[in-house]
Design a protein around this motif. Structure first.
Motif: not given
Length: 370
Positions: A33-34, A40-41, A53-54, A128-131
């Motif tokens: 989500p945006l 949790d970062d 990720s937030t 799609q990247i969450t980092a």
């Protein structure tokens, strides 16, 4: 069939967790989500894909230190095409043979396609990247792809006669071999866009790697060959800047492929090699079509060997066995054109993926504390 190999990295004194795990296909392509207030970062829970990720750029602590180093290098590589003087190139172009002029324009046409489609497709991969530290790299790459198209326009406006410029952009319409080349890579990207599965995402990522790591370089060689004959040296300088950017892009996708930890069912070694084999065939056919044996310093034999050499290099870099035997780099003598030897000037090994310095920007000092 075996999965892609994994590299071991450490970040800020902590081992990166999840590096040896396989990303489950059920969560791999869940578009984050945006803004995710329940996210949790923390480093220990950070993942390249499928993380929680937030959505915020939390860069106070970063897990993937290679991404930070690459991002900083990409920033240091900032340049502006108009700083390169192309006035002499316009005169040099007039003395090129008809075959060299055709190659000059045809290669610019193809390079324009490559960077155009990259600029448009990168968001489909990066979303799609969450980092967040890896998202930074994608953001800079997208800017650089646009800058490269700006550079090709600058070359066209500065060197090519006005009545021939639009024909460069439209060359794929009339040249069947070029069109098939363009459709090959574009169809892989489009297939994922139309049906976003995990396997198709990985194919698209590998196609990105093929584009960045294989498709550009015979075209680059043409301009380096001209420069070795003291022709169109300004164009060669622009290409060198682009070349260095591409090396960082290759590095980024290499890291993602080797960090994926995916199962063989998602992207097997056999499929990787098959895509490489097809790409090599397209690259050789196109280069021999637009250059062939008609440009001093390039032959159909050297094109074939160089393309296969590059393919082996890129395969080995992601832990996949090479496809071709007894191939070497026939253009090693052009290495000097990518290294002026002067302090602060251009330096890029366009046969490898290590990038050192640029001459249009200054280094960024200090650490990653804001």
């Amino acid at each position: 069939m075996r999965a892609l190999t994994n590299n071991k990295e450490e970040g800020r004194g902590k081992k990166e967790e999840g590096r040896n795990k396989s990303y489950p296909s059920s969560s791999f392509l869940l578009t984050p989500p945006l803004f995710n207030p329940e996210g949790d970062d923390s480093i220990e829970h950070r993942e390249i894909w499928g993380g929680n990720s937030t959505g915020l750029m939390n860069l106070n602590n970063c897990k993937f230190q290679w991404a930070i180093a690459l991002y900083r290098q990409m920033l240091e590589n900032f340049w502006i095409p108009e700083k390169v003087d192309l006035s002499q190139d316009a005169n040099d172009y007039k003395v090129l043979t008809d075959d060299e002029k055709q190659a000059y324009k045809g290669i610019l046409s193809y390079l324009t396609f490559l960077d155009s489609i990259q600029a448009r497709n990168l968001p489909n991969l990066s979303k799609q990247i969450t980092a967040p530290e890896i998202t930074l790299c994608f953001a800079v790459q997208e800017f650089q792809e646009v800058l490269h198209n700006h550079s090709y326009q600058y070359i066209l406006e500065s060197v090519i006669p006005a009545n021939e410029r639009q024909g460069v952009y439209d060359f794929w319409r009339s040249d069947e071999i070029l069109r098939k080349r363009c459709e090959f890579i574009a169809s892989i990207y489009q297939d994922y866009i139309d049906d976003p599965t995990t396997t198709k995402y990985m194919r698209s990522l590998l196609a990105d790697y093929l584009l960045e790591g294989l498709y550009f370089y015979n075209g680059f060689i043409f301009f380096y060959v001209l420069a070795s004959r003291h022709l169109c040296q300004g164009t060669s300088d622009v290409i060198r800047y682009i070349n260095r950017d591409e090396m960082t892009h290759v590095n980024l996708i290499q890291k993602l492929l080797t960090n994926a930890g995916i199962s063989s069912e998602m992207l097997s070694v056999d499929e990787i090699q098959a895509m490489f084999a097809a790409a090599v065939e397209y690259e050789i056919k196109w280069t021999n079509h637009i250059i062939g044996n008609r440009v001093l310093g390039i032959t159909e034999a050297s094109t074939e060997e160089y393309t296969k050499y590059l393919a082996n290099l890129r395969l080995k870099a992601i832990g996949v066995p090479a496809l071709f035997e007894d191939v070497r780099n026939p253009y090693q003598h052009l290495e000097r054109l990518a290294d002026t030897g002067a302090e602060g000037n251009v330096r890029a090994d366009f046969f490898e993926v290590t990038v050192t310095s640029y001459n249009q920007s200054t280094s960024l000092d200090g650490d990653w504390n804001f």
